[in-house]
Design an enzyme around this catalytic site. Sequence first.
Site, mmCIF file in Angstrom:
data_model
loop_
_atom_site.group_PDB
_atom_site.id
_atom_site.type_symbol
_atom_site.label_atom_id
_atom_site.label_comp_id
_atom_site.label_asym_id
_atom_site.label_seq_id
_atom_site.Cartn_x
_atom_site.Cartn_y
_atom_site.Cartn_z
ATOM 1 C CB SER A 50 -0.925 0.019 1.228
ATOM 2 O OG SER A 50 -0.171 0.168 2.423
ATOM 3 C CB ILE A 52 5.311 5.673 -0.381
ATOM 4 C CG1 ILE A 52 4.711 7.059 -0.096
ATOM 5 C CG2 ILE A 52 6.672 5.816 -1.066
ATOM 6 C CD1 ILE A 52 5.503 7.870 0.909
ATOM 7 C CE1 TYR A 202 7.697 6.644 10.819
ATOM 8 C CE2 TYR A 202 7.888 9.025 10.566
ATOM 9 C CZ TYR A 202 7.740 7.765 10.009
ATOM 10 O OH TYR A 202 7.652 7.637 8.648
#
Length: 328
Positions: A50, A52, A202
């Site tokens: 899914s 990119i 992140y």
Amino acid sequence: MSLYRNAVWFLNGIHQYTRKGYEAASKDFEPQDLDVSVVGRSFMVTGSNSGIGKSTAMAIAKKGGRVHMVCRNKDKAEEARAEIVTESGNTEVYIHIVDMSETRKVWEFAEAFKKQYPSLNVLINNAGCMVHKREMNDEGLEKNFSTNTMGVYILTQTLIPLLQKSRDPRVITVSSGGMLVQKLRVDDLQSEKGRFDGVMVYAQNKRQQVVLTQMWAKTNPVIHFSVMHPGWVDTPAVSTSMPQFHQMMGDRLRSVEQGADSVVWLALSRAAARTRSGQFFQDRRPVPAHLPLAWTHTSPKEIQTFVAKLENLSEAVQSLGPYKPQVV
């Protein structure tokens, strides 16, 4: 200082990371850069069912490349593969079921891949996650770190010998402009100190990816390494992990094709191969990996300590029991 970084980063993002930012940057693109055929070249794309990753795999398949899709979910991977094959007319699209957060399985998969396939021209580290509560994988590693950093490190490091034997080898890692607000924290790689903030964890992982790319470029001159920021993209991952941001940005977010553009350019174009290895890219051009006056640079000693810690963790993973990966 963190307030300054966040403010500068967000203002830059509004101008550069949105759909309008892409449209402005694309006016300087050279269309002929992607007027290429890559028949006979092999590409591995992690997280390619899914977003990119899928858009990247589709673009490569349309150019005739052999695509190895590394995905966690078998059903979603098969659905994505069927769509890619149908739209591209290219049947050389293969699925490998691997959870990038399970580092032992990543290592076993990479070792098995080296034995099964004679070459790999391009590795695209696209898979990632943003988990907002501390979770641990089977090896006792924090899940964001195990997916975004250790999974990327082990897969790339294990496949380097195969890449070195291949023609025009490249490694592209999909990072994030969010890393600009973070300095590498060598003493807290798994974000154990202070309050656990998934967004900042992140961003720290993405800074780790940039430092790794720079290190690999210096130690492996045969391979062209790059790391890139896709911009703010309307993907399922963004809508799930950052729902408020997704809703706030709305149609200002880039399409997945726009987000994947620089990945595809770095993977396919001759122009990309002529750039200096180890750089951070945004919209087909290298950009600074640090904000002005942000004090986020990493010293040689810190890099040495960082890499040594990853090597130790990798060796610990390799000492665990065997695993048999699924190949569909």
